[in-house]
Design a protein around this motif. Structure first.
Motif, PDB file in Angstrom:
ATOM      1  N   TRP A   1      -4.953   3.635   9.146  1.00 57.29           N
ATOM      2  CA  TRP A   1      -5.179   2.841   7.946  1.00 57.29           C
ATOM      3  C   TRP A   1      -6.301   3.517   7.176  1.00 57.29           C
ATOM      4  O   TRP A   1      -7.370   3.768   7.735  1.00 57.29           O
ATOM      5  CB  TRP A   1      -5.562   1.421   8.317  1.00 57.29           C
ATOM      6  CG  TRP A   1      -6.015   0.617   7.146  1.00 57.29           C
ATOM      7  CD1 TRP A   1      -7.291   0.254   6.839  1.00 57.29           C
ATOM      8  CD2 TRP A   1      -5.187   0.076   6.119  1.00 57.29           C
ATOM      9  NE1 TRP A   1      -7.308  -0.467   5.681  1.00 57.29           N
ATOM     10  CE2 TRP A   1      -6.020  -0.593   5.218  1.00 57.29           C
ATOM     11  CE3 TRP A   1      -3.813   0.123   5.877  1.00 57.29           C
ATOM     12  CZ2 TRP A   1      -5.536  -1.227   4.082  1.00 57.29           C
ATOM     13  CZ3 TRP A   1      -3.329  -0.513   4.755  1.00 57.29           C
ATOM     14  CH2 TRP A   1      -4.184  -1.185   3.876  1.00 57.29           C
TER      15      TRP A   1
ATOM     16  N   ARG B   1      -5.102   3.928  -3.939  1.00 59.96           N
ATOM     17  CA  ARG B   1      -4.635   2.731  -3.224  1.00 59.96           C
ATOM     18  C   ARG B   1      -4.907   2.837  -1.735  1.00 59.96           C
ATOM     19  O   ARG B   1      -5.074   3.933  -1.204  1.00 59.96           O
ATOM     20  CB  ARG B   1      -3.125   2.568  -3.427  1.00 59.96           C
ATOM     21  CG  ARG B   1      -2.727   2.304  -4.859  1.00 59.96           C
ATOM     22  CD  ARG B   1      -1.221   2.167  -4.983  1.00 59.96           C
ATOM     23  NE  ARG B   1      -0.657   1.256  -4.036  1.00 59.96           N
ATOM     24  CZ  ARG B   1      -0.397  -0.036  -4.285  1.00 59.96           C
ATOM     25  NH1 ARG B   1      -0.640  -0.533  -5.462  1.00 59.96           N
ATOM     26  NH2 ARG B   1       0.139  -0.810  -3.365  1.00 59.96           N
ATOM     27  N   ASP B   2      -4.904   1.677  -1.076  1.00 57.28           N
ATOM     28  CA  ASP B   2      -4.916   1.668   0.384  1.00 57.28           C
ATOM     29  C   ASP B   2      -3.700   2.449   0.854  1.00 57.28           C
ATOM     30  O   ASP B   2      -2.668   2.491   0.176  1.00 57.28           O
ATOM     31  CB  ASP B   2      -4.817   0.243   0.922  1.00 57.28           C
ATOM     32  CG  ASP B   2      -6.019  -0.616   0.586  1.00 57.28           C
ATOM     33  OD1 ASP B   2      -7.073  -0.064   0.217  1.00 57.28           O
ATOM     34  OD2 ASP B   2      -5.895  -1.845   0.688  1.00 57.28           O
ATOM     35  N   ARG B   3      -3.807   3.044   2.058  1.00 54.78           N
ATOM     36  CA  ARG B   3      -2.699   3.863   2.552  1.00 54.78           C
ATOM     37  C   ARG B   3      -2.536   3.703   4.056  1.00 54.78           C
ATOM     38  O   ARG B   3      -3.510   3.635   4.793  1.00 54.78           O
ATOM     39  CB  ARG B   3      -2.964   5.328   2.218  1.00 54.78           C
ATOM     40  CG  ARG B   3      -1.887   6.280   2.681  1.00 54.78           C
ATOM     41  CD  ARG B   3      -2.023   7.638   2.033  1.00 54.78           C
ATOM     42  NE  ARG B   3      -3.388   8.141   2.014  1.00 54.78           N
ATOM     43  CZ  ARG B   3      -3.845   9.075   2.853  1.00 54.78           C
ATOM     44  NH1 ARG B   3      -3.064   9.609   3.756  1.00 54.78           N
ATOM     45  NH2 ARG B   3      -5.086   9.488   2.765  1.00 54.78           N
TER      46      ARG B   3
ATOM     47  N   GLY C   1      -8.456   2.119   0.325  1.00 53.18           N
ATOM     48  CA  GLY C   1      -8.526   2.796  -0.959  1.00 53.18           C
ATOM     49  C   GLY C   1      -9.949   3.148  -1.359  1.00 53.18           C
ATOM     50  O   GLY C   1     -10.914   2.536  -0.921  1.00 53.18           O
TER      51      GLY C   1
ATOM     52  N   CYS D   1       0.857  -1.182   0.000  1.00 54.26           N
ATOM     53  CA  CYS D   1       0.000   0.000   0.000  1.00 54.26           C
ATOM     54  C   CYS D   1       0.893   1.231   0.000  1.00 54.26           C
ATOM     55  O   CYS D   1       2.093   1.130   0.190  1.00 54.26           O
ATOM     56  CB  CYS D   1      -0.925   0.010   1.226  1.00 54.26           C
ATOM     57  SG  CYS D   1      -0.073   0.224   2.794  1.00 54.26           S
TER      58      CYS D   1
END
Length: 151
Positions: free
Chosen positions: A73, A81-83, A76, A7
């Motif tokens: 957390w 995107r997830d980060r 996304g 991520c």
């Protein structure tokens, strides 16, 4: 983007002066939003090194990276995107620091010392939420945030 976590990883510093005011930076691309010094980690770069590098690039200040204050957390959203977002402490800023701040105009075009109130900062809502949790609960917190539609 840091591939080792699968991520994106962002890392910022919470730099304050002796009066407790926070150093915030206005983004060049969106004058309605302010941020803390820091940014995205490069592939293979630790979050601590990223926070120090980004703060130096954006302000010209060499700031040590201290304890982690809060981690978040952020799943996304479409097209993002997830980060993992991390916020670290640093040393207290001095008047001499204020005299030598040199902005990287491509990314930030103004700075100020703001009262330590997450609610009154013109920051991105996700950053404001992280700062609010830090102010209420203290350092060492981890939260899960919902993606912000206006990212």
């Amino acid at each position: 983007m840091n591939q080792s976590f699968g991520c994106a990883v962002t890392a910022h510093l919470l730099a304050a002066d002796r009066f407790g005011r926070w150093l915030i930076l206005r983004t060049s691309r969106d004058h309605s939003r302010w941020q803390l010094p820091g940014g995205r980690a490069h592939a293979g770069e630790s979050p601590r090194l990223a926070a120090a590098r980004e703060a130096r690039e954006e302000t010209g200040l060499d700031l040590p990276v201290g304890e982690m204050l809060i981690g978040a957390w952020v799943p996304g959203s479409p097209g993002r995107r997830d980060r993992m977002a991390l916020l670290f402490a640093t040393r207290t800023l001095t008047p001499a620091d204020m005299d030598v701040i040199t902005l990287q105009r491509r990314e930030v075009d103004a700075w100020c010392m703001a009262p330590p109130s997450a609610e009154s900062l013109p920051a991105h809502p996700l950053l404001a939420e992280r700062l609010s949790v830090f102010c209420r609960r203290g350092p060492g917190q981890f939260i899960e945030q919902r993606p912000f539609r206006g990212q």
